[in-house]
Design a protein around this motif. Sequence first.
Motif, PDB file in Angstrom:
ATOM      1  N   SER A  19       0.820  -1.220   0.000  1.00 57.10           N
ATOM      2  CA  SER A  19       0.000   0.000   0.000  1.00 57.10           C
ATOM      3  C   SER A  19       0.849   1.263   0.000  1.00 57.10           C
ATOM      4  O   SER A  19       0.489   2.265   0.604  1.00 57.10           O
ATOM      5  CB  SER A  19      -0.946   0.003   1.217  1.00 57.10           C
ATOM      6  N   THR A  20       1.972   1.221  -0.675  1.00 53.25           N
ATOM      7  CA  THR A  20       2.874   2.381  -0.718  1.00 53.25           C
ATOM      8  C   THR A  20       3.324   2.754  -2.122  1.00 53.25           C
ATOM      9  O   THR A  20       3.672   3.914  -2.371  1.00 53.25           O
ATOM     10  CB  THR A  20       4.147   2.139   0.127  1.00 53.25           C
ATOM     11  N   LEU A  21       3.330   1.814  -3.065  1.00 51.99           N
ATOM     12  CA  LEU A  21       3.879   2.111  -4.391  1.00 51.99           C
ATOM     13  C   LEU A  21       3.017   3.113  -5.139  1.00 51.99           C
ATOM     14  O   LEU A  21       3.480   3.738  -6.101  1.00 51.99           O
ATOM     15  CB  LEU A  21       4.033   0.819  -5.204  1.00 51.99           C
ATOM     16  N   GLY A  22       1.783   3.314  -4.702  1.00 49.05           N
ATOM     17  CA  GLY A  22       0.929   4.324  -5.306  1.00 49.05           C
ATOM     18  C   GLY A  22       1.455   5.735  -5.138  1.00 49.05           C
ATOM     19  O   GLY A  22       1.002   6.660  -5.824  1.00 49.05           O
ATOM     20  N   HIS A  23       2.422   5.921  -4.230  1.00 51.45           N
ATOM     21  CA  HIS A  23       3.037   7.235  -4.078  1.00 51.45           C
ATOM     22  C   HIS A  23       4.028   7.536  -5.201  1.00 51.45           C
ATOM     23  O   HIS A  23       4.485   8.668  -5.332  1.00 51.45           O
ATOM     24  CB  HIS A  23       3.740   7.341  -2.729  1.00 51.45           C
ATOM     25  N   VAL A  24       4.400   6.513  -5.972  1.00 50.48           N
ATOM     26  CA  VAL A  24       5.278   6.711  -7.130  1.00 50.48           C
ATOM     27  C   VAL A  24       4.382   6.703  -8.354  1.00 50.48           C
ATOM     28  O   VAL A  24       3.967   5.656  -8.854  1.00 50.48           O
ATOM     29  CB  VAL A  24       6.335   5.593  -7.225  1.00 50.48           C
ATOM     30  N   ALA A  25       4.066   7.887  -8.864  1.00 51.01           N
ATOM     31  CA  ALA A  25       3.000   8.023  -9.857  1.00 51.01           C
ATOM     32  C   ALA A  25       3.338   7.391 -11.203  1.00 51.01           C
ATOM     33  O   ALA A  25       2.491   6.762 -11.822  1.00 51.01           O
ATOM     34  CB  ALA A  25       2.653   9.499 -10.041  1.00 51.01           C
ATOM     35  N   ASP A  26       4.556   7.552 -11.657  1.00 51.99           N
ATOM     36  CA  ASP A  26       4.925   7.051 -12.975  1.00 51.99           C
ATOM     37  C   ASP A  26       5.155   5.538 -12.913  1.00 51.99           C
ATOM     38  O   ASP A  26       5.991   5.069 -12.131  1.00 51.99           O
ATOM     39  CB  ASP A  26       6.200   7.745 -13.460  1.00 51.99           C
ATOM     40  N   GLY A  72      -6.485  16.991  -0.338  1.00 54.37           N
ATOM     41  CA  GLY A  72      -6.467  17.272   1.095  1.00 54.37           C
ATOM     42  C   GLY A  72      -5.103  17.626   1.643  1.00 54.37           C
ATOM     43  O   GLY A  72      -4.966  17.864   2.854  1.00 54.37           O
ATOM     44  N   GLY A  73      -4.081  17.653   0.794  1.00 52.22           N
ATOM     45  CA  GLY A  73      -2.764  18.102   1.225  1.00 52.22           C
ATOM     46  C   GLY A  73      -1.763  16.998   1.475  1.00 52.22           C
ATOM     47  O   GLY A  73      -0.582  17.276   1.715  1.00 52.22           O
ATOM     48  N   ALA A  74      -2.189  15.734   1.440  1.00 51.37           N
ATOM     49  CA  ALA A  74      -1.251  14.636   1.642  1.00 51.37           C
ATOM     50  C   ALA A  74      -0.485  14.361   0.348  1.00 51.37           C
ATOM     51  O   ALA A  74      -0.900  14.765  -0.744  1.00 51.37           O
ATOM     52  CB  ALA A  74      -1.991  13.383   2.087  1.00 51.37           C
ATOM     53  N   MET A  75       0.632  13.657   0.473  1.00 54.79           N
ATOM     54  CA  MET A  75       1.384  13.248  -0.716  1.00 54.79           C
ATOM     55  C   MET A  75       0.474  12.383  -1.581  1.00 54.79           C
ATOM     56  O   MET A  75      -0.117  11.420  -1.101  1.00 54.79           O
ATOM     57  CB  MET A  75       2.629  12.451  -0.297  1.00 54.79           C
ATOM     58  N   PRO A  76       0.308  12.725  -2.871  1.00 54.43           N
ATOM     59  CA  PRO A  76      -0.643  11.997  -3.715  1.00 54.43           C
ATOM     60  C   PRO A  76      -0.380  10.483  -3.717  1.00 54.43           C
ATOM     61  O   PRO A  76       0.764  10.026  -3.650  1.00 54.43           O
ATOM     62  CB  PRO A  76      -0.415  12.600  -5.103  1.00 54.43           C
ATOM     63  N   TYR A  77      -1.471   9.747  -3.803  1.00 56.23           N
ATOM     64  CA  TYR A  77      -1.417   8.290  -3.883  1.00 56.23           C
ATOM     65  C   TYR A  77      -2.361   7.887  -5.011  1.00 56.23           C
ATOM     66  O   TYR A  77      -3.555   8.187  -4.952  1.00 56.23           O
ATOM     67  CB  TYR A  77      -1.862   7.665  -2.562  1.00 56.23           C
ATOM     68  N   ILE A  78      -1.819   7.250  -6.039  1.00 59.25           N
ATOM     69  CA  ILE A  78      -2.643   6.950  -7.210  1.00 59.25           C
ATOM     70  C   ILE A  78      -2.979   5.460  -7.242  1.00 59.25           C
ATOM     71  O   ILE A  78      -2.215   4.611  -6.783  1.00 59.25           O
ATOM     72  CB  ILE A  78      -1.947   7.384  -8.514  1.00 59.25           C
ATOM     73  N   SER A  79      -4.170   5.170  -7.784  1.00 60.47           N
ATOM     74  CA  SER A  79      -4.531   3.786  -8.073  1.00 60.47           C
ATOM     75  C   SER A  79      -4.122   3.492  -9.512  1.00 60.47           C
ATOM     76  O   SER A  79      -3.984   4.402 -10.332  1.00 60.47           O
ATOM     77  CB  SER A  79      -6.031   3.574  -7.874  1.00 60.47           C
ATOM     78  N   ARG A  80      -3.923   2.197  -9.811  1.00 62.56           N
ATOM     79  CA  ARG A  80      -3.457   1.818 -11.148  1.00 62.56           C
ATOM     80  C   ARG A  80      -4.364   0.747 -11.753  1.00 62.56           C
ATOM     81  O   ARG A  80      -4.922  -0.084 -11.033  1.00 62.56           O
ATOM     82  CB  ARG A  80      -2.033   1.266 -11.078  1.00 62.56           C
ATOM     83  N   PRO A  81      -4.453   0.709 -13.084  1.00 63.77           N
ATOM     84  CA  PRO A  81      -5.152  -0.403 -13.730  1.00 63.77           C
ATOM     85  C   PRO A  81      -4.487  -1.733 -13.382  1.00 63.77           C
ATOM     86  O   PRO A  81      -3.264  -1.807 -13.203  1.00 63.77           O
ATOM     87  CB  PRO A  81      -5.010  -0.088 -15.227  1.00 63.77           C
TER      88      PRO A  81
END
Length: 266
Positions: free
Chosen positions: A163-170, A212-221
């Motif tokens: 639950s952490t790799l979503g912080h790496v967007a690319d 909300g100000g937190a470091m973005p966390y993205i979901s991926r296909p």
Amino acid sequence: MADERDSRTAVDGIDTGTPHSARVWNYWLGGKDNFEADRRLGATVEELYPQITEIARASRAFQARAVRYLAGEAGVRQFLDLGTGLPTANATHEVAQSVVPAARVVYVDNDPIVLAHARALLSSRPEGATDYVHADLTDAQTVLREAARTLDLERPVAVMVLSTLGHVADPDEAAALLRSYLDALPAGSWLMLCDTVETPETRAGSDEYASGGAMPYISRPKEIMATFADGLDLVEPGFGSISLWRPDGPVTGEPVDQWGFVAAKR
């Protein structure tokens, strides 16, 4: 004016006015190691995407099952837990050392509040060892150098990215980061990974989280997440919802939108 703000929002070097993923996650788990900014953002995301609390709990349960499998059936004796978050019940060292008392565990996180709780993370059975590295998981060189104080990197290590790799967007950068860890470790090492798959609901939750100000966390296909196991040998049941990964009992309700796998380096 800046000094006044700092005195209001900093506690022992911790910025309490800006949400942080480790503390928001702690809120979703029902913990108390969080601040008003974390609770406010956590509640907002939960209202928009109610499954998030179920995902947080499912992630912890998946972690325990996967660590038990690795320490037991797979014979792993060393664990590198990246982005560990705040201490909770059934932490990695507790689970691993309940199976193999001599297991060695290194935790990694960049939140000062996790550093403040590091003493709880460092409890260990006398036969084994635990350590904590205060660093960003994206700095693999530093993490591996510091982890080598406790782990023998010439022997297999289970790398945990939960639950952490979503912080790496690319996605290419995310894949390269995983490879930078695995390339430094011998054959017989492991990768345990889970993250949120992209749906309209999870995408909306991610957008709200970032606003909300937190470091973005993205979901991926799912198709992109599956490529993170390229070149590795997946353990059954392979890549899928963590609710369905070797459950301890019958699965009730819909599987969560958190998918993952456990895979071995050849």
